[in-house]
Design a protein around this motif. Structure first.
Motif, PDB file in Angstrom:
ATOM      1  N   MET B   1      38.972  52.029  45.437  1.00 35.30           N
ATOM      2  CA  MET B   1      38.734  51.171  46.599  1.00 35.30           C
ATOM      3  C   MET B   1      38.841  49.705  46.212  1.00 35.30           C
ATOM      4  SD  MET B   1      37.956  50.843  49.798  1.00 35.30           S
ATOM      5  CE  MET B   1      37.785  49.285  50.624  1.00 35.30           C
ATOM      6  N   ARG B   2      38.137  49.342  45.117  1.00 40.70           N
ATOM      7  CA  ARG B   2      38.147  47.915  44.781  1.00 40.70           C
ATOM      8  C   ARG B   2      39.540  47.465  44.325  1.00 40.70           C
ATOM      9  NH1 ARG B   2      34.454  46.762  40.527  1.00 40.70           N
ATOM     10  NH2 ARG B   2      33.291  48.647  40.889  1.00 40.70           N
ATOM     11  N   THR B   4      42.425  48.631  45.445  1.00 40.88           N
ATOM     12  CA  THR B   4      43.210  48.417  46.666  1.00 40.88           C
ATOM     13  C   THR B   4      42.877  47.057  47.263  1.00 40.88           C
ATOM     14  OG1 THR B   4      42.571  50.687  47.050  1.00 40.88           O
ATOM     15  CG2 THR B   4      43.998  49.669  48.685  1.00 40.88           C
ATOM     16  N   THR B   5      41.563  46.757  47.282  1.00 42.01           N
ATOM     17  CA  THR B   5      41.132  45.491  47.863  1.00 42.01           C
ATOM     18  C   THR B   5      41.778  44.315  47.151  1.00 42.01           C
ATOM     19  OG1 THR B   5      39.038  46.547  48.273  1.00 42.01           O
ATOM     20  CG2 THR B   5      39.104  44.178  48.526  1.00 42.01           C
ATOM     21  N   ALA B   8      45.428  44.137  47.930  1.00 43.81           N
ATOM     22  CA  ALA B   8      45.581  43.699  49.312  1.00 43.81           C
ATOM     23  C   ALA B   8      45.324  42.204  49.437  1.00 43.81           C
ATOM     24  CB  ALA B   8      44.618  44.471  50.202  1.00 43.81           C
ATOM     25  N   ALA B   9      44.296  41.727  48.754  1.00 44.90           N
ATOM     26  CA  ALA B   9      43.958  40.303  48.834  1.00 44.90           C
ATOM     27  C   ALA B   9      45.099  39.459  48.311  1.00 44.90           C
ATOM     28  CB  ALA B   9      42.695  40.037  48.020  1.00 44.90           C
ATOM     29  N   LEU B  10      45.623  39.854  47.134  1.00 47.50           N
ATOM     30  CA  LEU B  10      46.713  39.089  46.537  1.00 47.50           C
ATOM     31  C   LEU B  10      47.919  39.067  47.467  1.00 47.50           C
ATOM     32  CD1 LEU B  10      46.583  40.027  42.779  1.00 47.50           C
ATOM     33  CD2 LEU B  10      46.483  37.745  43.777  1.00 47.50           C
ATOM     34  N   LEU B  11      48.243  40.253  47.996  1.00 44.79           N
ATOM     35  CA  LEU B  11      49.420  40.343  48.860  1.00 44.79           C
ATOM     36  C   LEU B  11      49.272  39.485  50.105  1.00 44.79           C
ATOM     37  CD1 LEU B  11      50.596  44.027  48.748  1.00 44.79           C
ATOM     38  CD2 LEU B  11      52.039  42.003  48.660  1.00 44.79           C
ATOM     39  N   SER B  12      48.106  39.617  50.763  1.00 44.11           N
ATOM     40  CA  SER B  12      47.991  38.893  52.028  1.00 44.11           C
ATOM     41  C   SER B  12      47.869  37.403  51.791  1.00 44.11           C
ATOM     42  CB  SER B  12      46.831  39.418  52.864  1.00 44.11           C
ATOM     43  OG  SER B  12      45.667  39.437  52.093  1.00 44.11           O
ATOM     44  N   ALA B  13      47.212  37.013  50.696  1.00 46.45           N
ATOM     45  CA  ALA B  13      47.165  35.582  50.381  1.00 46.45           C
ATOM     46  C   ALA B  13      48.570  35.082  50.116  1.00 46.45           C
ATOM     47  CB  ALA B  13      46.278  35.338  49.165  1.00 46.45           C
ATOM     48  N   LEU B  16      50.427  34.703  53.409  1.00 46.97           N
ATOM     49  CA  LEU B  16      49.983  33.507  54.135  1.00 46.97           C
ATOM     50  C   LEU B  16      50.518  32.246  53.470  1.00 46.97           C
ATOM     51  CD1 LEU B  16      46.341  34.613  54.855  1.00 46.97           C
ATOM     52  CD2 LEU B  16      47.995  33.961  56.577  1.00 46.97           C
ATOM     53  N   THR B  19      54.279  31.818  54.174  1.00 49.40           N
ATOM     54  CA  THR B  19      54.589  31.296  55.501  1.00 49.40           C
ATOM     55  C   THR B  19      54.334  29.801  55.520  1.00 49.40           C
ATOM     56  OG1 THR B  19      52.411  32.029  56.160  1.00 49.40           O
ATOM     57  CG2 THR B  19      54.253  33.337  56.936  1.00 49.40           C
ATOM     58  N   ALA B  20      53.315  29.383  54.780  1.00 51.54           N
ATOM     59  CA  ALA B  20      53.018  27.955  54.744  1.00 51.54           C
ATOM     60  C   ALA B  20      54.161  27.193  54.092  1.00 51.54           C
ATOM     61  CB  ALA B  20      51.725  27.699  53.984  1.00 51.54           C
TER      62      ALA B  20
END
Lengths: 367, 357
Positions: B1-2, B4-5, B8-13, B16, B19-20
């Protein structure tokens, strides 16, 4: 202090730490770029006007649903990157169904919402099925399905599209007035309407909490997410749980575009908002997959988005600075939760050690 | 779980942050500059006007070397000549409808009047906001769906300009095969295609026109992806075409590269790309279809400065010099007579150019 209170306070501490760190890093970026730091934060942190408040709540509603969709999969240890594709194809199908108006009034609305949920679930279900039967990573398959979704929607949009005279945008037929979900106003003047869909979003949040915490299915889902081997040992079918979790995640994803569709645009067109699924990942992380946490995360992201809009006009700084803040928040949140978790563990160990020593001796005596 | 988290955090950051970066580059360098420019020109130039112009660009904003830049050029000219003050803001990719509305409202609340919206994506939001601010004047480029006393719609006869470059391509083609690369398949870009095909057919109906679009709505990346443009054009050249016309904004750079590498020709769009494109590909640019957004913006502002408030639809066509073809580089000098004859026929109404393929 009770352990519950301690863990609640530690949670607050982690969130505060993450926000402070994110703001500090963003300020640093502004200083390096030579932009006016004070003015930027002044503009972002002013209290929003009524119509901005309405926009924040509306955008948060949409982001909340996206966060929920991602969180369902997270609970099962699945990473559904495909919410973006799922909500777009679902919103498109809902727009076509509602636009064709086969049924009168709100029956039409209900049919369209049902169609959206089914399409979203089916689209995510493909990834779930591949994962369960062939072991294909859902990360890869959902990313690919995002691209396919874009093309499929584009292909059918050109068939379903009607074009208004003089306009260069493509869109589906407008939803008839009797099937739109009415908005309610939180103030006077234009632009202060809140999507009526917000109640459906709240209900979805409640259902998420209820299913995960109060039903056997939810227990199985969480158990499988935390340890597959333990789940198998206690007789849970992991394959069924994987497909089930992806179906639910996709079904919720199907709702994401609907507040906009039924409350604002009334058609799915070339300017329909995109990228909501990716924001949902960040928000689910921020909210620790908790229904209230996700709501707060969605409000924060919507607040930052809305308040950054006038930056370029009034301060002369690109609103993209807020995208940096959002990205940094996601990282600092994960880091600070980890730090606070370790701190909490040590705190617990100390307490246990402290409690152990005086109790130890009499226990031994009695034994 | 951790785990994946964390992933996921790295990917979504990362997403974002990316896009910036994507939309940040062009504007950070230009935006403060324009702010400064407008104030200095106010101080130094003799003419003064208390007009405050709000400019809402489409995705890409100032610095896209294409559509938005052309609008910016018209604004700059007005700033220099009339001493008006200006402020600019640009759309973000995939933003919410209420973000576009809010941008226009922010301008209106801050006292900007007139407000110019660049691009058809603003159509619905202009409709909403113009009704809320009846005392503020709005102009919108590439959309004529809004009818209001305080809204001026500035649209172009892209098919007429495309007809002329189509004729030029047909006159210059040696293989009897030419190509068209559209950025995103929208009704607007189909107008370019329709005019181009009609122009080719007017010269020689036997010439085949290969048509391809880089992306489909709602994916607008086809306007800013040179790699896609290059692949598409390369395919056409390999297939026997010798001239390719692009209506693909920033992706056009790739079309020029493909032409340059294979020794063929390309036709530019919107502005005179012989002057704006990379010098290394200058010699492959046969001509460019001019869409004079700058003329439209400048004319609109000059009318506002003059005290009249334009409203309704203004079509910038060949007759109004709103569209045309460029002659820089001299590659179409030998056929200029033919092209001007077609131009006159279109102006006189003898040739009617279709707007849909």
């Amino acid at each position: 202090m009770s352990t519950r209170l301690v863990s609640f306070l530690l949670g607050l501490l982690a969130a505060a730490l993450a926000l402070v760190a994110a703001f500090a890093i963003t300020s640093l970026v502004l200083i390096i770029a030579g932009d006016p730091v004070g003015e930027v934060w002044g503009e972002i942190l002013t209290f929003p006007e009524q119509r901005n408040l309405a926009n924040i709540i509306n955008n948060a509603t949409v982001l909340y649903l996206s966060g929920l969709a991602v969180a369902v999969a997270f609970k099962m240890n699945l990473f559904n990157i495909g919410v973006d594709g799922q909500y777009r194809i679902a919103a498109f199908v809902a727009a076509v169904v509602a636009g064709e108006a086969w049924l009168p009034g709100y029956l039409n609305t209900a049919l369209a919402i049902l169609a959206a949920v089914l399409v979203g679930a089916a689209w995510a279900g493909i990834a779930g099925l591949l994962r369960a039967t062939r072991g294909v990573s859902e990360v890869i398959s959902t990313i690919m399905l995002n691209f396919i979704s874009t093309s499929v929607v584009a292909y059918f949009l050109r068939k379903a599209a009607v074009r208004e005279e003089g306009s260069n945008t493509l869109g589906t037929k407008e939803i008839p007035e009797g099937s739109r979900i009415p908005s309610f106003s939180i103030g006077d003047g234009p632009g202060t309407e809140i999507y009526g869909f917000i109640f459906i979003a709240v209900a979805a949040g409640f259902a998420y909490w209820f299913v995960l915490n109060k039903t056997r299915f939810g227990f199985n889902l969480r158990a499988t997410g935390q340890s597959t081997t333990a789940a198998v040992a206690s007789g849970i079918s992991v394959k069924r749980m994987t497909i089930g979790a992806m179906l639910i995640s996709g079904g919720v994803a199907g709702l994401v575009g609907l507040p906009i569709l039924f409350g604002d645009s009334y058609s799915y067109g070339s300017t329909f908002q995109s990228g909501l699924g990716f924001a949902g990942i960040a928000i689910a992380l921020l909210g620790r997959n908790h229904p209230i946490g996700i709501a707060l995360g969605a409000l924060l992201f919507a607040f930052l988005d809305e308040q950054s809009n006038p930056l370029q006009i009034l301060v002369g700084v690109s609103p993209d600075i807020v995208a940096i803040t959002q990205g940094v928040i996601v990282l600092t949140v994960v880091i600070s939760y980890e730090i606070v978790r370790r701190f909490g563990v040590r705190l617990e160990q100390q307490q246990v050690a402290k409690a152990d020593r005086p109790v130890d001796e009499p226990k031994e005596v009695t034994a | 779980m951790r785990r994946t988290t964390k992933i996921a955090a790295l990917l979504s950051a990362g997403i974002l942050a990316l896009t910036a970066c994507g939309s940040d580059e062009p504007e950070t360098s230009t935006d403060p500059g324009t702010g400064g420019e407008s104030t200095t020109s106010e101080e130094t130039e003799a003419p003064q006007s208390d007009l405050m112009v709000g400019m809402a660009y489409d995705v890409g904003g100032r610095g896209d070397q294409s559509f938005n830049d052309s609008a910016a050029a018209g604004l700059d000219q007005a700033v220099a000549e009339f001493g008006v003050t200006s402020q600019e803001s640009e759309a973000e990719d995939g933003e919410a409808e209420n973000a576009r509305e809010e941008r226009l409202r922010t301008f209106a609340d801050a006292g900007f009047n007139p407000i110019i919206a660049v691009g058809f994506a603003y159509g619905p939001s202009i409709g909403v906001v113009s009704a809320e601010y009846p005392d503020v004047n709005f102009a919108i480029i590439d959309d004529s769906s809004v009818e209001a006393d305080n809204v001026a719609s500035l649209v172009f006869a892209e098919e007429q300009g495309s007809f002329l470059v189509g004729a030029a391509a047909a006159l210059k083609s040696e293989t009897g095969q030419v190509g068209f690369v559209g950025g995103v398949e929208t009704p607007l870009i189909q107008k370019f295609q329709a005019g181009y095909e009609a122009g080719v057919a007017a010269v020689d109906p036997d010439i085949t026109v290969d048509v391809t679009y880089l992306t489909q709505v709602p994916d607008f990346s086809g306007f800013g992806d040179p790699a896609k443009g290059k692949t598409a054009a390369q395919g056409m050249f390999d297939n026997g075409a010798d001239i390719v016309y692009h209506a693909a904004g920033g992706s056009g750079g790739g079309v020029f590269e493909a032409a340059s590498e294979s020794g063929n020709l390309a036709i530019g769009v919107d502005s005179d790309q012989y002057n704006t494109a990379d010098p290394s590909v200058q010699d492959v640019i046969l001509t460019s279809m001019l869409k004079n957004v700058d003329v439209a913006v400048y004319t609109y502002l000059s009318e506002v400065v003059g005290g009249t408030v334009p409203s309704g639809v203004t079509t910038y066509d060949l007759a109004a010099d709103g569209v045309g073809y460029s002659t820089s580089g001299g590659q179409v000098d030998d056929i200029a007579g033919d092209l001007d004859a077609y131009k006159q026929q279109i102006i006189d109404g003898e040739i009617e150019v279709p707007t849909a393929p």
